[in-house]
Design a protein around this motif. Structure first.
Motif, short mmCIF file in Angstrom:
data_model
loop_
_atom_site.label_atom_id
_atom_site.label_comp_id
_atom_site.label_asym_id
_atom_site.label_seq_id
_atom_site.Cartn_x
_atom_site.Cartn_y
_atom_site.Cartn_z
N LEU A 158 32.59 48.14 19.81
CA LEU A 158 33.64 49.01 19.29
C LEU A 158 33.62 50.31 20.08
CD1 LEU A 158 35.82 49.72 17.16
CD2 LEU A 158 33.96 50.42 15.64
N ASN A 159 34.66 50.52 20.85
CA ASN A 159 34.78 51.72 21.69
C ASN A 159 33.51 51.98 22.49
OD1 ASN A 159 36.13 53.93 22.78
ND2 ASN A 159 35.48 55.32 21.15
N GLY A 160 32.99 50.92 23.08
CA GLY A 160 31.82 51.02 23.94
C GLY A 160 30.49 50.92 23.23
N HIS A 161 30.49 50.88 21.90
CA HIS A 161 29.25 50.79 21.12
C HIS A 161 29.02 49.34 20.71
CE1 HIS A 161 29.10 55.20 20.62
NE2 HIS A 161 30.42 55.12 20.47
N ASN A 162 27.89 48.79 21.10
CA ASN A 162 27.55 47.43 20.70
C ASN A 162 26.99 47.46 19.29
OD1 ASN A 162 26.52 44.83 20.32
ND2 ASN A 162 26.04 44.59 22.49
N LEU A 163 27.84 47.12 18.32
CA LEU A 163 27.43 47.20 16.92
C LEU A 163 26.28 46.27 16.59
CD1 LEU A 163 30.94 47.36 15.18
CD2 LEU A 163 29.49 49.26 15.95
N SER A 164 26.15 45.21 17.35
CA SER A 164 25.11 44.22 17.08
C SER A 164 23.71 44.76 17.37
CB SER A 164 25.37 42.95 17.90
OG SER A 164 26.67 42.47 17.67
N LEU A 165 23.65 45.87 18.11
CA LEU A 165 22.35 46.46 18.45
C LEU A 165 21.99 47.61 17.52
CD1 LEU A 165 22.69 46.60 22.35
CD2 LEU A 165 21.68 44.80 20.94
N LEU A 166 22.87 47.89 16.54
CA LEU A 166 22.67 49.05 15.67
C LEU A 166 22.31 48.63 14.25
CD1 LEU A 166 25.79 51.15 16.77
CD2 LEU A 166 23.44 51.35 17.62
N ASP A 167 21.56 49.48 13.55
CA ASP A 167 21.33 49.27 12.13
C ASP A 167 22.52 49.85 11.35
OD1 ASP A 167 20.98 52.03 12.21
OD2 ASP A 167 18.82 51.96 11.86
N GLU A 168 22.46 49.77 10.02
CA GLU A 168 23.59 50.24 9.22
C GLU A 168 23.87 51.71 9.44
OE1 GLU A 168 26.70 51.11 6.94
OE2 GLU A 168 26.10 49.13 7.70
N GLU A 169 22.84 52.52 9.57
CA GLU A 169 23.05 53.95 9.80
C GLU A 169 23.77 54.19 11.13
OE1 GLU A 169 20.50 58.14 10.23
OE2 GLU A 169 19.49 56.27 9.67
N GLY A 170 23.37 53.43 12.15
CA GLY A 170 24.01 53.56 13.45
C GLY A 170 25.46 53.11 13.42
N ARG A 171 25.71 52.01 12.71
CA ARG A 171 27.10 51.52 12.60
C ARG A 171 27.95 52.53 11.82
NH1 ARG A 171 24.32 46.83 11.40
NH2 ARG A 171 24.93 46.91 9.20
N ALA A 172 27.35 53.16 10.80
CA ALA A 172 28.10 54.15 10.02
C ALA A 172 28.50 55.33 10.89
CB ALA A 172 27.25 54.62 8.84
N LYS A 173 27.63 55.74 11.78
CA LYS A 173 27.96 56.86 12.68
C LYS A 173 29.10 56.48 13.62
CE LYS A 173 23.41 59.09 12.74
NZ LYS A 173 22.22 59.42 13.57
N VAL A 174 29.09 55.25 14.11
CA VAL A 174 30.17 54.79 14.98
C VAL A 174 31.48 54.75 14.20
CG1 VAL A 174 31.05 52.85 16.33
CG2 VAL A 174 28.64 53.50 16.52
N ARG A 175 31.43 54.22 12.97
CA ARG A 175 32.64 54.17 12.14
C ARG A 175 33.18 55.57 11.88
NH1 ARG A 175 29.53 50.43 9.10
NH2 ARG A 175 29.27 51.95 7.42
#
Length: 227
Positions: free
Chosen positions: A69-86
Motif C-alpha cells: 500500500l503506497n510502497g509499504h509492504n503490509l505483510s511485513l508489518l505488525d498491527e501497529e505498523g499497519r495502523a500507522k500506514v492506514r
C-alpha cells in the motif's frame, strides 16, 4: 509520467478454520490499483468482496501472499505498523457508519483530524459536512440523524482526511437515489480534485460504470477483470 501503483495485491488468499475444517474465503488474487485510479469490486453476496477490501486496506491480513500500500509492504508489518500506514494514507466508508454516538456530526468529522494534529480540523469538518449537505445538522448526534444522514457524516469524515486512497463498502447502500447520486458525484470530484485513489465495493451499476475499472468476484476468485 510514470504510473505509480497505490495498492498491489500479489497472490493474496484467505483461509479460516471451522468445525468442518479449513474454509477458503479467497483464492489467489493479484490486482494492482494505480494512483488516482477508480476500481469497482462487484459480485454476489458471500463472494469475498468485503474480505478482499479489508485485506487491501490493511484491516485484515491474508493467509498467504502480500499487499503493498503506497510502497509499504503490509505483510511485513505488525498491527501497529499497519495502523500507522492506514493513518497516513487511507480513508474508509463503511455500511455500518461507525460513528461515535457521544459526539455530534461535527465532532465525529473533527476527531480523526484532531488526532493527527490538524490545526484546521474545525474548518475542514464544517467544509466537508457542507459539501455533503449537512450544514444544518452540525450539532446533531448520530441517533438524531437518519441512516442516510449518518452515512453522509461518515463520508464527510473520510473526505476531510484527504486520504491517498479511499476504500468504501457500498457507500450509497443506505441512501435514497437522489442523495446517492450526489454522493457518487462527490466521490468522483474527490478523485479528480485530489487525485485520490478510489476502491469501492458496490452493487450499484451507475457507480460501477463510472469507475475506470471493474473486477468481479465469485466464490472467492476473480472471474472478470483479471490483471
Amino acid at each position: 509520467m510514470s504510473v505509480v501503483a497505490m495498492v498491489q495485491a500479489n497472490s493474496v488468499t484467505k483461509e479460516v478454520n471451522t468445525q468442518e475444517g479449513s474454509l477458503k474465503i479467497l483464492h489467489p488474487i493479484s490486482i494492482t490499483v494505480n494512483a488516482g485510479e477508480s476500481l469497482a469490486i462487484t459480485g454476489a453476496s458471500g463472494s469475498g468482496k468485503s474480505t478482499l477490501l479489508g485485506i487491501l486496506a490493511g484491516l485484515d491480513v491474508p493467509s498467504s501472499g502480500e499487499v503493498i500500500l503506497n510502497g509499504h509492504n503490509l505483510s511485513l508489518l505488525d498491527e501497529e505498523g499497519r495502523a500507522k500506514v492506514r493513518a497516513g494514507n487511507v480513508g474508509f466508508i463503511f455500511q455500518s457508519f461507525q460513528l461515535l454516538p457521544g459526539l455530534s456530526a461535527h465532532e465525529n468529522v473533527m476527531l480523526p483530524l484532531e488526532l493527527r494534529g490538524d490545526k484546521a480540523a474545525d474548518s475542514k469538518a464544517r467544509e466537508f459536512l457542507q459539501r455533503v449537505g449537512l450544514e444544518q445538522r452540525l450539532h446533531h448526534y448520530p441517533q438524531q440523524l437518519s441512516g442516510g444522514e449518518q452515512q453522509r457524516v461518515a463520508i464527510a469524515r473520510a473526505f476531510a482526511s484527504e486520504p491517498k486512497v479511499l476504500f468504501a463498502d457500498e457507500p450509497t447502500g443506505n441512501l435514497d437515489s437522489a442523495t446517492g447520486a450526489r454522493i457518487i458525484d462527490l466521490l468522483f470530484e474527490l478523485n479528480r480534485a485530489q487525485g485520490t485513489t478510489l476502491v469501492f465495493i458496490t452493487h450499484e451499476e451507475r457507480l460501477a460504470q463510472l469507475c475506470q475499472r471493474r473486477i468481479e468476484l465469485a466464490a472467492g476468485a476473480l472471474v472478470s477483470g483479471r490483471e
